[in-house]
Design a protein around this motif. Structure first.
Motif: not given
Ligand code: GDP
Ligand code: IMO
Ligand code: MG
Length: 421
Positions: A267, A280, A282, A284, A287-288, A307, A336
């Motif tokens: 990513y 991102l 948000d 996600t 979370e990353l 991403w 994911f």
């Protein structure tokens, strides 16, 4: 060809340190060619984690020679701290590490200038690591730097004072308080420590070794998108982080270069300011960051996450002449449901595949969605055992870039590395 290069294709922190350490057994020399203590390269083995800033990532292999090349900028205080924390004795390390006489020094006043410039930048702050990189390279190209070879000059202290006084007069026009003495003690102790290492015109050493059939691995710092010419200027570092930088930063002809390994995360992350089309904001992104432990190795700052950006990756591959791709942190994507890959941009409503010139351009990523995978892959050792969806993701990247992904990293430890052959 006995001279290979490994470098980052994104915004730094791709996992260069881990992979250089893992590849070191196949090389005789590991050499840094640019950057300085802004770098933070993490290595893990035997349940220990080490973070290197100035010292090449081959240092833990006792039979390898490590070189800090002429293109690096060295802060002696950082060098001393790093050497003393490594583990092996100074005498032992002095047998494994050689420093270029031509490498420029970061003076305490460069660090202060870095902080003063950054404080006065308003909303164009670079998000510098504040290690003095920009001011030190500015003095180098301005033909006003002090180099490691100068420390043996009997008038070194006078040279130092002259340079610092120049910087202090610049600082007078900034409303910025500082205390240079707080840096100077460690800095001069670091100078004495450097004298215990071999300081050489390392361009001779690298070339002689390569001609003798010894294998050299040049270790990049930062990443291509932070390159001073080709990154998202002005939100870049002050050196050439690309493959051409290995030639100027070590004194090696392009004719000698063999493999150019381009390393990228599965990513994207970026620390500091500047454009990041696939960022991102948000859950996600969070979370990353949490799963990938995305916090800066040098400054501890949270890394921005998003991403994969294939137009940027293809650009980096083109600029560097990448021959093999290495993917890191594939394990972080486990769990994911969907993985997105940016395949083009929309700039001012028009689809485009090129990186725009201006850092101000509003870029909207155009995504392709791929199926994710659930399996934990940290303990896998063979490519063929990877989840089908991960293999599809890798093949998707290969198809878009035209370059084979020959290594997949599935964890931070040296052993958590899958070579595909
Ligand atoms: P570098 O600057 O390119 O050497 O990268 P950093 O060391 O700054 O950041 C990479 C981070 O990811 C470090 O904490 C590494 O230990 C870790 N890392 C490297 N490869 C992997 C991997 O494949 N999986 C996971 N989970 N962590 C990795
Ligand atoms: P490694 O080698 C990630 C970023 C800083 C800032 C910009 C300029 O660990 O991949 P500088 O201190 O050079 O003036 O900062 O570049 N930066 C890095 N980001 N990894 C690095 O090194 C970096 N070195 C500098 O965050 O945005
Ligand atoms: Mg790093």
């Amino acid at each position: 060809m006995n001279f290979d290069i490994l470098l980052g294709l994104q915004w730094g922190d791709e996992g260069k340190g881990k992979i250089v350490d893992a590849l070191s057994p196949g090389y005789d020399i590991i050499a840094r060619f640019q950057g300085g203590p802004n770098a933070g390269h993490s290595l893990e083995f035997n349940n220990m984690k080490h973070v290197l800033h100035l010292i090449p990532s081959g240092i833990f292999h006792p039979d390898k020679l490590n070189i800090i090349g002429n293109g690096v900028v060295i802060d002696p205080a950082v060098f001393m701290k790093e050497i003393l924390e490594l583990g092996p004795s100074v005498e032992e390390l002095a047998g494994r590490l050689v420093i270029s006489s031509r490498a420029n020094l970061i003076l305490p006043s460069h660090r202060i200038l870095d902080a003063a410039y950054e404080a006065h930048k308003g909303n164009t702050k670079i998000g510098s690591t504040l290690k003095g990189i920009g001011p030190a390279y500015t003095d180098k190209t301005g033909r006003n730097g002090l180099r490691v070879g100068d420390i043996f000059n009997e008038n070194f202290r006078a040279l130092y004072d002259e340079h610092v006084n120049g910087h202090l007069s610049i600082l007078k026009s900034y409303n910025f308080s500082f205390n240079i003495e707080e840096y100077e003690k460690g800095w001069f102790e670091g100078i004495e420590l450097i004298k215990k290492f071999k300081v050489l015109n390392t361009e001779y050493l690298v070339n002689e070794m390569a001609v003798k059939g010894k294998k050299v691995l040049a270790e990049g710092a930062q990443g291509t998108m932070l390159d001073v010419d080709f990154g998202s200027y002005p939100f870049v570092t002050s050196s050439n982080t690309i493959s051409a930088g290995a030639c100027t930063g070590l004194g090696v002809s392009p004719k000698l270069i063999g493999e150019i390994f381009g390393i990228f995360k599965a990513y994207c992350t970026r620390v500091g300011s500047g454009p990041f089309p696939t960022e991102l904001f948000d859950a996600t992104g969070t979370e990353l960051r949490e799963k990938g432990k995305e916090f800066g190795s040098t400054t501890g700052r949270p890394r921005r996450c998003g991403w994969i950006d294939l137009p940027a990756l293809k650009y980096s591959i083109m600029i560097n002449g990448i021959t093999q791709l290495f993917m890191t942190k594939a394990d972080v994507l486990s769990g994911f449901k969907t993985i997105k890959a940016c395949t083009s941009y929309r700039v001012d409503g028009v689809e485009c595949h090129e990186l725009p010139f201006s850092s101000d351009s509003a870029i909207e990523p155009v995504y392709t969605e791929l199926k994710g995978w659930e399996e934990d892959i940290k303990d896998l050792k063979e490519y063929k055992h990877l989840p089908v969806s991960l293999i599809n993701y890798i093949e998707f990247i290969e198809k878009h870039t035209g370059i084979p992904v020959t290594m997949i990293s599935v964890g931070p430890d040296r052993e958590e590395t899958i070579f595909r052959n």
